[in-house]
Motif scaffolding. Structure first.
Motif, short mmCIF file in Angstrom:
data_model
loop_
_atom_site.label_atom_id
_atom_site.label_comp_id
_atom_site.label_asym_id
_atom_site.label_seq_id
_atom_site.Cartn_x
_atom_site.Cartn_y
_atom_site.Cartn_z
N MET A 271 38.82 33.61 44.28
CA MET A 271 38.67 32.31 43.60
C MET A 271 37.18 32.00 43.43
SD MET A 271 41.78 29.95 45.14
CE MET A 271 41.18 28.44 44.41
N ALA A 272 36.40 32.25 44.48
CA ALA A 272 34.95 32.02 44.38
C ALA A 272 34.35 32.92 43.30
CB ALA A 272 34.29 32.30 45.73
N HIS A 273 34.81 34.15 43.24
CA HIS A 273 34.35 35.12 42.23
C HIS A 273 34.58 34.55 40.83
CE1 HIS A 273 33.88 39.44 40.86
NE2 HIS A 273 34.55 38.94 39.82
N VAL A 274 35.76 34.02 40.61
CA VAL A 274 36.10 33.47 39.30
C VAL A 274 35.20 32.26 38.98
CG1 VAL A 274 37.93 32.31 37.97
CG2 VAL A 274 38.49 34.28 39.44
N ASP A 294 22.24 33.59 47.28
CA ASP A 294 22.00 34.89 46.64
C ASP A 294 22.69 36.04 47.39
OD1 ASP A 294 20.64 33.59 44.72
OD2 ASP A 294 18.65 33.98 45.57
N GLU A 295 22.54 36.00 48.68
CA GLU A 295 23.16 37.05 49.50
C GLU A 295 24.69 36.97 49.39
OE1 GLU A 295 22.89 38.37 54.07
OE2 GLU A 295 21.53 36.75 53.43
N PHE A 296 25.17 35.76 49.40
CA PHE A 296 26.63 35.53 49.27
C PHE A 296 27.13 36.09 47.93
CE2 PHE A 296 29.81 32.49 47.46
CZ PHE A 296 30.89 32.87 48.24
N LEU A 297 26.33 35.84 46.87
CA LEU A 297 26.71 36.28 45.53
C LEU A 297 26.93 37.80 45.51
CD1 LEU A 297 27.08 35.06 42.73
CD2 LEU A 297 24.70 35.61 42.24
N PHE A 303 35.05 41.18 45.12
CA PHE A 303 36.28 40.40 45.22
C PHE A 303 36.80 39.96 43.85
CE2 PHE A 303 34.67 39.79 49.60
CZ PHE A 303 35.80 40.17 50.30
N THR A 304 37.14 40.91 43.01
CA THR A 304 37.73 40.57 41.72
C THR A 304 39.17 40.10 41.96
OG1 THR A 304 38.61 42.76 41.44
CG2 THR A 304 36.38 42.38 40.56
#
Ligand SMILES: Nc1nc2c(c(=O)[nH]1)N[C@H]1C(S)=C(S)[C@@H](COP(=O)(O)OP(=O)(O)OC[C@H]3O[C@@H](n4cnc5c(=O)[nH]c(N)nc54)[C@H](O)[C@@H]3O)O[C@H]1N2
Ligand SMILES: Nc1nc2c(c(=O)[nH]1)N[C@H]1C(S)=C(S)[C@@H](COP(=O)(O)OP(=O)(O)OC[C@H]3O[C@@H](n4cnc5c(=O)[nH]c(N)nc54)[C@H](O)[C@@H]3O)O[C@H]1N2
Ligand code: SF4
Ligand SMILES: [Mo]
Length: 749
Positions: A271-274, A294-297, A303-304
C-alpha cells in the motif's frame, strides 16, 4: 440465604446505585451497579457517558456475577508443608481450595503436605514475607520477579512495582502487555516516542476512511465497533477490513482484504508502494514532520502489489484500491489489534501501519490517527504505572540515572539504591525459572498457565519455581502451582482508577463489601510491604501506610507529569484523558498536533520475514488463536459466570473446503495437534475462517489452545507468535472430548 433480590430482581428497588467502570475490556464502559442487601441485582449504564452512551456489551451487562461464584476463594490459603516447617514436597499440580461455601474444590491427593490450609491474613502474609526475604537475602535481586495485573487498578499496580523496585531492587516487573500490544508499543516508541492510542475511539465518526486490521472489534471491543458501524451507516465513512477471518465488521466494510496470517508487512508495504508510485504522498507532512524517508523509499521498491499478492493472497488490484482510498481521504485513521502485534515480526507489522500514516499525514488531527486498541480494562494504566521491566511510571527508562534519582527521592531511597539494570519480560521470567535464575515469583491477577504459549514448556518452568504467590479472586490454572494464595477483592469491592484505551482515567467505586476475608489489592500490598521492610532492615524506609487509593495516585502523579492534573475530585463525573499536565488542564484527546515526543516521526526500512512455522504436508493448517464475545482469556472470570451458559464449550473453526478434504463435518469431535501438543474439541465448519486457516479461541482449559502455540518471540518486543503455527486436524471420537473438571484436576491443561 436466598433473598428476593436474588430470585426476583425485577421487583426490587435499589438501596444504592454505584457508578463505576467495567472490569473487562479496554473500552472502559461506565456501569451503574444496582445494589440491595449487599447484592448487585442489575447493571445499567448512564446515557450521558462519553465512552459508551448508555450501551453495554453482554459482559458488562451480565458478566459480573463471577464475584459471587462458589469457586471464588475468599480465605488466605497456605500449603500445609509451609505451616508445618517441612521441606517442599515433589510434584506441584494440586488444585485444592476452599470455596466460599466452605466445600473443597477439585482435590487430588498427591501428598497431604500439598493441602491448602485456610489461615488468617497475619499468618499468610508472614509466610510470604519470610520466604521472599529468605530467597532475596540468599540469591539477591535477580532471583525475584513479579507479574502485575491489567485487571487491577492504577493504584494497585503502582504499589506493586514500587515494592519490587524499592524493596528487592529489581526491575523484573512485567504484566500481560508483553503478550498483547508489545509489538505495537515497541514500534510506536521507535517511530514517534509514545505508545498509546493517538486519538480517542469516539473520533471514529470523524473519519472518512478507516482501516481496521488484526482486530475483531465486534467481539473484543464491541462498543467501539458500534461507533465504527455508526461512522459507516450514519456518517458515510468507508471502512477497509484487513483480516484473515470474515469478522462481523466485514458486513459493514467497503473492502475486505483477507490476507494469509503473518503477511501484514507485504500488504501494508505494498500500500505504501502504491501511495508513493501514484504520488499520493502528503509531501509537506513527510518533509516537516518525519525523517528517514529516502532509506525507507529504497526498501519499498520490492514491495509491488503483485509481490504482496503472491505472499498474502490478497489481489494486487485490491491493495491498490485500498491504498488510494486511505491516501486520498480527508481524515484517515487506522485501528489495529492482536493480528498485527502477536507475531514474531509484530514490531515490523506495526511499523508498516505507522508508515502509512506518515506518508499521508493522517496523524496529529482530530479524526485521524494510529490507534492500537488496548485490550484489558486497565492495561493502559498498568503500563503507565511502570508495570514493565524497562520503565518507571510515566515511561521513564530505568537505565537512565536521572529518572532513577527522581524515584529515589519520591520513595525516600538512598542515592544509587534503585537498579539501573533492565528487568526480564513476562516471556523471559518463566524461562529463567531455574537454579541460579528466578526463584520467587509473585503473581497478582494473571494466569500464565493459560495465557503463555507452549503450555507444556510453561508447566515445567512453573514447577521449577521455589516460591510462588498467587493474589487473585480464584485459584486459576497458575494458582494451582502456588505456595500461598491471597484472596483479592474484585473491582466491585474496591476504590481506585482504571485508564481505558482512550487514555481516559476513570473511577472504580466500591459497591459491595469484599466477600469473606478478601481484601483490595492495594491494602494487601501495603501490609505485605510493611512486613518486608521490617525484615529487610534498610537504613531508609518508604511510605506504605496509605489511607486511601487517592493518596497513592497523588504520589505517582507528583513525579509522572501525564497524570499531574488528575485528582479523584476532577474525575468524579467524567474521566480525564491524559496527558493532564496541571490542575487546570482539560486533558488531551488528540496527540501529536505539533510534533512527536521523539521530535520527528521516524521511518524504518522493513523486510518481509515469514512466520516461524509455516504449514507443510505434516501440519497443513495455519492455526490462529483469538477470542469470543462471551469469554475472557483463560476463562477464570467468564467461565465462572452466567456467560458460560451462552458459550459453554471449546470449538475449532474450519473452512468448508478444508473440512471436506479432511473428512470433517460440523460438530464432529476432532483432534488438533502441533509439534508441541494436542487437544480434542468439536469442529465448527464455517466460512468465517479462510481456506487453510483454523481458528481456536483460547478461553477453554479443557482444550487449551496454548498447548499448541509456538513460543517463538519477536526479537525486539519479545511477544510470542500466538497468531500463527502449523497444526493438523483429524476426526476424533466423542469420548475423547475433554471434561473440564477432570482435565483440570489431572493438570493436563
Ligand atoms: N470478549 C472478549 N473481549 C476481549 C478480550 C477477551 O478475551 N474476550 N480480550 C481483550 C484483550 S486483552 C485484547 S488484547 C483484545 C484483543 O482484541 P483483538 O485484537 O480483536 O483480538 P483477537 O481475537 O486475538 O483477534 C485478532 C484479529 O486478528 C486477526 N488476525 C490473525 N492473524 C492476522 C494477521 O496475520 N494479520 C492481520 N491483519 N490480522 C490477523 C484475527 O482473524 C482476528 O480477527 O481484546 C480485548 N477484549
Ligand atoms: N493463544 C493466545 N494466547 C494469548 C493471547 C491470544 O490472543 N492467543 N492473547 C494474549 C493477551 S492479548 C493477553 S492480554 C494475555 C492475558 O493473560 P492474563 O492476564 O494472564 O489472563 P487473564 O485470564 O486475563 O488473567 C487475569 C486474572 O486476574 C484475576 N483478577 C481479576 N480481577 C482482579 C483483581 O482486581 N485483582 C486481582 N488480584 N486479580 C484479579 C482473574 O481472576 C484472572 O485470574 O494473554 C495472552 N495469551
Ligand atoms: S465493551 Fe468492554 S468495557 Fe464495555 S461493557 Fe463490554 S467488556 Fe465492558
Ligand atoms: Mo491483551
Amino acid at each position: 440465604m436466598v433473598t428476593e433480590v436474588q430470585t426476583n430482581p425485577k421487583r426490587v428497588t435499589a438501596e444504592k446505585v454505584v457508578t463505576t467502570t467495567c472490569s473487562y475490556c479496554g473500552v472502559g464502559c461506565n456501569l451503574q451497579l444496582h445494589v440491595k442487601d449487599d447484592f448487585i441485582f442489575k447493571v445499567t449504564s448512564p446515557f450521558d457517558s462519553p465512552v459508551n452512551k448508555g450501551n453495554l456489551c453482554v459482559k458488562g451487562r451480565f458478566g459480573y456475577d463471577y464475584i459471587y461464584h462458589p469457586k471464588r476463594v475468599t480465605t488466605p490459603l497456605v500449603r500445609r508443608y509451609l505451616l508445618e516447617g517441612k521441606p517442599k514436597p515433589e510434584g506441584r499440580e494440586q488444585v485444592f481450595a476452599i470455596s466460599m461455601d466452605g466445600k473443597p474444590i477439585l482435590d487430588s491427593k498427591i501428598s497431604n503436605d500439598w493441602d491448602w490450609v485456610a489461615t488468617d491474613w497475619d499468618t499468610a502474609l508472614d509466610v510470604v514475607a519470610d520466604n521472599l526475604v529468605r530467597i532475596y537475602q540468599r540469591d539477591g535481586s535477580d532471583a525475584m520477579a513479579v507479574y502485575c495485573c491489567a485487571k487491577a487498578t492504577n493504584e494497585d499496580n503502582y504499589l506493586l512495582q514500587k515494592m519490587w523496585r524499592s524493596l528487592f531492587r529489581t526491575n523484573n516487573v512485567d504484566h500481560c502487555t508483553r503478550l498483547c500490544h508489545a509489538g505495537s508499543v515497541v514500534a510506536l516508541q521507535k517511530a514517534v516516542g509514545s505508545s498509546a492510542m493517538s486519538n480517542t475511539a469516539s473520533q471514529v465518526i470523524q473519519n472518512d476512511v478507516f482501516i481496521v486490521t488484526g482486530s475483531n472489534t465486534g467481539e473484543n471491543h464491541p462498543i467501539i465497533a458500534l461507533q465504527m458501524k455508526e461512522a459507516v451507516q450514519k456518517y458515510g465513512a468507508k471502512m477497509i477490513v484487513v483480516d484473515p477471518r470474515r469478522i462481523d465488521l466485514v458486513d459493514f466494510a467497503e473492502m475486505w482484504l483477507p490476507l494469509k496470517p503473518g503477511t501484514n508487512v507485504p500488504v501494508f508495504s505494498a500500500m505504501a508502494h502504491v501511495i508513493v508510485k501514484e504520488n499520493l504522498v502528503n509531501w509537506e507532512f513527510v518533509k516537516n514532520r518525519t525523517e528517514g524517508f529516502d532509506e525507507f523509499l529504497e526498501s519499498l521498491e520490492k514491495f509491488t502489489p503483485e509481490y504482496a499478492e503472491e505472499i498474502s493472497g490478497v489481489p494486487a488490484e485490491d491493495i491498490r484500491k485500498a491504498a488510494r482510498m486511505y491516501a486520498t481521504a480527508k481524515n484517515g485513521a487506522i485501528y489495529w489489534g492482536m493480528g498485527i502485534s502477536q507475531l514474531s515480526h509484530g514490531t515490523a507489522s506495526a511499523l508498516s501501519l505507522i508508515h502509512l500514516a506518515f506518508l499521508t499525514g493522517h496523524i496529529g488531527r482530530d479524526g485521524t490517527g494510529l490507534n492500537p486498541l488496548r485490550g484489558q480494562n486497565n492495561v493502559q494504566g498498568a503500563s503507565d504505572m511502570g508495570a514493565m521491566p524497562f520503565h518507571y511510571p510515566g515511561y521513564m527508562r530505568v537505565d537512565n540515572p536521572d529518572n532513577r534519582a527522581k524515584w529515589e527521592k519520591a520513595w525516600n531511597i538512598e542515592e544509587g539504591g534503585l537498579s539501573l539494570k533492565l528487568g526480564l519480560t513476562t516471556t523471559e521470567i518463566l524461562g529463567h525459572a531455574h537454579e541460579g535464575g528466578i526463584r520467587a515469583l509473585y503473581i497478582m491477577g494473571e494466569n500464565p498457565m493459560m495465557s503463555e504459549p507452549n503450555l507444556n514448556e510453561t508447566r515445567k518452568h512453573m514447577q521449577e519455581l521455589e516460591f510462588l504467590v498467587s493474589q487473585d479472586l480464584f485459584i486459576n490454572e497458575s494458582g494451582a502451582f502456588a505456595d500461598v494464595f491471597l484472596p483479592a477483592a474484585s473491582f466491585a469491592e474496591k476504590d481506585g482508577t482504571f485508564t481505558n484505551t482512550d487514555r481516559r482515567v476513570q473511577r472504580v467505586r466500591t459497591a459491595l463489601a469484599p466477600r469473606g476475608l478478601a481484601r483490595p489489592d492495594w491494602k494487601i500490598l501495603c501490609d505485605l510491604a510493611t512486613r518486608l521492610e521490617r525484615r529487610l532492615k534498610r537504613s531508609t524506609s518508604s511510605k506504605w501506610d496509605y489511607e486511601s487509593p487517592e493518596e497513592i495516585l497523588r504520589e505517582m502523579a507528583s513525579v509522572n507529569s501525564d497524570y499531574a492534573g488528575v485528582t479523584y475530585e476532577r474525575i468524579e463525573k467524567v474521566g480525564l484523558i491524559y496527558p493532564v499536565p496541571d490542575m487546570n488542564h482539560p486533558g488531551t484527546p488528540t496527540l501529536f498536533k505539533e510534533t512527536f515526543p521523539s521530535g520527528r516521526g521516524k521511518f524504518h526500512p522493513l523486510d518481509y520475514v515469514p512466520v516461524m512455522e509455516g504449514a507443510d504436508d505434516e501440519y497443513p493448517f495455519v492455526l490462529t488463536t483469538g477470542r469470543l464475545l462471551e469469554h475472557w482469556h483463560g476463562g477464570t472470570m467468564t467461565r465462572n459466570s452466567a456467560l458460560n451458559e451462552a458459550y459453554p464449550e471449546a470449538r475449532v473453526e474450519i473452512h468448508p473446503a478444508d473440512a471436506e478434504m479432511h473428512g470433517i463435518t460440523n460438530n464432529m469431535p476432532v483432534r488438533v495437534t502441533s509439534r508441541r501438543g494436542e487437544i480434542v474439541l468439536r469442529a465448527t465448519v464455517t466460512e468465517k475462517t479462510t481456506v487453510g486457516v483454523a481458528f481456536i479461541p483460547w478461553h477453554f482449559a479443557e482444550a487449551a489452545a496454548n498447548l499448541l502455540t509456538n513460543d517463538a518471540l519477536d526479537p525486539e518486543a519479545k511477544i510470542p507468535e500466538f497468531k500463527a503455527c502449523a497444526v493438523q486436524v483429524f476426526p476424533a471420537r466423542e469420548e475423547e472430548l475433554a471434561n473440564p473438571e477432570v482435565e483440570v484436576r489431572r493438570g493436563r491443561y
